[in-house]
Design an enzyme around this catalytic site. Structure first.
Site, PDB file in Angstrom:
ATOM      1  CG  ASP A   1      -1.569   1.005   1.303  1.00  0.00           C
ATOM      2  OD1 ASP A   1      -3.068   1.400   0.706  1.00  0.00           O
ATOM      3  OD2 ASP A   1      -1.713   1.902   2.195  1.00  0.00           O
TER       4      ASP A   1
ATOM      5  CD  GLU B   1      -3.710  -1.956  -0.874  1.00  0.00           C
ATOM      6  OE1 GLU B   1      -3.925  -0.534  -1.025  1.00  0.00           O
ATOM      7  OE2 GLU B   1      -3.640  -2.562  -0.119  1.00  0.00           O
TER       8      GLU B   1
END
Length: 230
Positions: A55, A126
């Site tokens: 992320d 992610e």
């Protein structure tokens, strides 16, 4: 999952993202969601850490690419673009569009219908980015992000103000209090929650739903904007 199957999925993923993994350990975790089998807590922790790292790497990669490719955009416009390009809905669509989703091992109960989406798919994207970073560093991760996001990084549509921003501006223009968002309830499985959020602004309220709190807030804001137009 058999080792051969994992290796096959990694090979297909490598061709999609144009990156060869020197060590498959991390990416094997990234493409196998903890909910897809009865993995232990240690495995779940590894997946969550990869998602956390990915992320941040994704955010910095997109920020770098937008900074370079959109030299005339202001901070606010870049922030709006970022909120879309790093958002759950975009990541899910990206996984489907690039066929990355075919490499993922996802719990069957995430799909009540064929078209159902899950925030866990976004988490896996992610985690893949995090795996690339651990394998070859930031510059390679940024190159992979640039390849996958392609022209979306500079599309005009992704600099338009989102529903939450527009609702806030309307509230301020009427000298009213800023919109207030409240979690009404959360349903679904722990790995695939559905959020219901209520927003109140300008004396009116509306409720939205989404696979993340952010998406539910945007849905609620969009519905309230439509009500205020009337």
């Amino acid at each position: 999952m058999p080792a051969a199957k994992v290796t096959d999925n990694v090979s297909v993923l490598e061709s999609i993202i144009d990156h060869h993994f020197g060590n498959e350990a991390n990416v094997s975790v990234a493409i196998n969601h903890p909910g897809s089998q009865k993995y232990d807590r240690l495995y779940t922790t590894k997946f969550e850490r990869l998602e956390f790292l990915g992320d941040r790497v994704l955010g910095l990669s997109l920020a770098k690419l937008m900074y370079e490719k959109s030299p005339k955009e202001r901070e606010g416009e870049l922030a709006v673009r970022m909120s879309v390009l790093a958002g759950t809905d975009f990541l899910i669509d990206l996984a489907k569009k690039t066929k990355m989703i075919d490499c993922f091992s996802i719990p069957k109960d995430m799909f009540v219908t064929e078209n159902k989406t899950s925030s866990s798919i976004a988490d896996m994207v992610e985690a893949v980015i995090g795996s690339v970073f651990l394998d070859s560093g930031f510059e390679e991760a940024c190159r992979v992000v640039s390849r996958l996001w392609r022209n979306d990084i500079t599309k005009v549509i992704y600099k338009e103000k989102d529903s939450k921003t527009r609702l806030q501006e309307i509230s301020q223009s009427h000298q009213a209090e800023l919109p207030v968002y409240r979690l009404v309830k959360m349903t679904g499985e722990a790995h695939d929650p559905v959020f219901e959020i209520e927003v109140t602004a300008c004396g009116f309220s509306e409720t939205g739903v989404g696979r993340s709190k952010k998406n539910a807030e945007h849905d609620a804001a969009e519905k309230l904007l439509e009500k205020l137009k009337k």
